[in-house]
Design an enzyme around this catalytic site. Structure first.
Site, PDB file in Angstrom:
ATOM      1  N   LYS A 235      -3.759   3.481  -4.312  1.00 38.65           N
ATOM      2  CA  LYS A 235      -4.746   3.455  -3.414  1.00 38.65           C
ATOM      3  C   LYS A 235      -4.359   2.353  -2.369  1.00 38.65           C
ATOM      4  O   LYS A 235      -4.599   2.508  -1.288  1.00 38.65           O
ATOM      5  CB  LYS A 235      -6.025   3.283  -4.191  1.00 38.65           C
ATOM      6  CG  LYS A 235      -7.462   3.056  -3.355  1.00 38.65           C
ATOM      7  CD  LYS A 235      -7.597   1.627  -2.849  1.00 38.65           C
ATOM      8  CE  LYS A 235      -8.838   1.718  -1.806  1.00 38.65           C
ATOM      9  NZ  LYS A 235      -8.952   0.413  -1.105  1.00 38.65           N
ATOM     10  N   ASP A 254     -10.649   5.602  -3.314  1.00 40.38           N
ATOM     11  CA  ASP A 254     -11.353   4.698  -4.116  1.00 40.38           C
ATOM     12  C   ASP A 254     -12.826   5.284  -4.774  1.00 40.38           C
ATOM     13  O   ASP A 254     -12.745   6.332  -4.869  1.00 40.38           O
ATOM     14  CB  ASP A 254     -11.733   3.373  -3.142  1.00 40.38           C
ATOM     15  CG  ASP A 254     -12.842   3.777  -2.445  1.00 40.38           C
ATOM     16  OD1 ASP A 254     -13.063   5.067  -1.846  1.00 40.38           O
ATOM     17  OD2 ASP A 254     -13.868   2.871  -2.064  1.00 40.38           O
TER      18      ASP A 254
END
Length: 307
Positions: A235, A254
């Site tokens: 991420k 996320d």
DNA sequence: AACCAGGACACAA
DNA sequence: TTGTGTCATGGT
């Protein structure tokens, strides 16, 4: 607008700013640029609202921005006629309509775009972006802003400010963070992220990874290299690729984006992480990262998606 | 007062 | 491969 016309039209625009104390100002002609949404959308953490505009630090320069009709008004504290650094940061030459035209034509995407016209992506400094997002894990945006502010106050070099403004600091250098102890970093309220930031800074300072070279490599290679750094997983690596290295297809997922994807594209269906990853890689096109930013914003402002 | 936040990581199954 | 606990801190 071409790069050369940007250079010429912005390099001669400097005037004195008697009223505000700012030394230098210019105007960027832009269309479909939602400055507030862009600066406050969780891709960067150093802008704060002032009367009618926004104040922040870009590199080692204090900046105030204001939205005009099809334009952005910019002021800095230091004189100097070259505005390419800010045009680059704001990505004012990016044709948003062209980006939106590549989005998939489905209802979720239409709704997300309609919810925030003019949302853009910035082109940030790789180190500031990386360090900020190392501090971001399981933190709310307001907390990330506070951590970054503390880092800058305690370790950043002071920057020139206009009369009447409070002190301002550049984002601390790799070397300064690398030299800081874990305890000093923890004191900036970053908790368990402190050893990661410290170790990442040392690896970069030692030359194990060259952040500026990432943009010249393939997205896959750059991503793999970023993930060698402690505290950097898929991420955060995607955030750096998208927000700083110029890879518009990078798609950071996320908790908000995951919620949005599941709720909008896979209602009442169990989706494995792998399947979700395959979907995002195939569905959103060459500017998937922009699509992601619209979905992120959409998920956060619409209570129905929060669940 | 619980629950959660722009996660990464080691480890189990 | 997917799930779970852990890490610190503070907002909502």
């Amino acid at each position: 607008m071409t790069a050369s016309s940007i250079k010429s039209s912005f390099s001669n625009a400097a005037t004195s700013g008697e009223a505000t104390g700012a030394a230098c100002r210019t105007v960027f002609p832009v269309r479909d640029y939602n400055l507030a949404a862009t600066l406050a959308s969780g891709q960067t953490f150093r802008w704060r609202p002032c009367e009618g505009g926004w104040e922040g630090i870009v590199g080692s320069r204090w900046v105030r921005l204001r939205s005009g009709a099809d334009s952005i008004l910019a002021e800095t504290a230091a004189p100097g006629g070259d505005w390419r650094w800010l045009a680059e940061y704001l990505q004012v030459e990016q044709d948003l309509a062209q980006v939106l035209a590549t989005f998939p034509e489905d209802e979720p995407m239409r709704a997300a775009v309609a919810a925030c016209r003019g949302l853009r992506l910035l082109r940030q400094d790789p180190w500031e972006c990386l360090a900020s997002f190392i501090c971001s894990s399981t933190k709310q945006i307001v907390q990330i802003q506070q951590i970054v502010a503390l880092l800058c106050e305690r370790f950043g070099e002071p920057v020139r400010i206009p009369r009447g403004s409070g002190a301002a600091f550049a984002f601390p250098s790799v070397e300064r963070i690398a030299a800081a102890g874990e305890a000093e970093l923890r004191a900036c309220k970053m908790g368990f992220r402190a050893p990661n930031l410290c170790a990442a800074a040392r690896k970069i300072a030692d030359g194990e990874i060259d952040l500026r070279r990432l943009a010249t490599r393939s997205a896959e290679a750059a991503r793999a290299e970023l993930m060698l750094l402690p505290g950097v997983g898929a991420k955060i690596a995607d955030c750096v690729l998208l927000f700083a290295c110029g890879f518009p297809a990078a798609f950071p997922v996320d908790v908000w984006v995951r919620k949005a994807l599941r709720r909008l594209y896979f209602p009442r269906r169990q989706v494995t992480p792998k399947r979700l990853q395959e979907f995002t890689a195939a569905h959103f096109g060459p500017y998937a990262g922009y699509a992601q930013q619209y979905l992120f914003h959409y998920a956060r402002v619409h209570a129905k998606l929060k669940k």
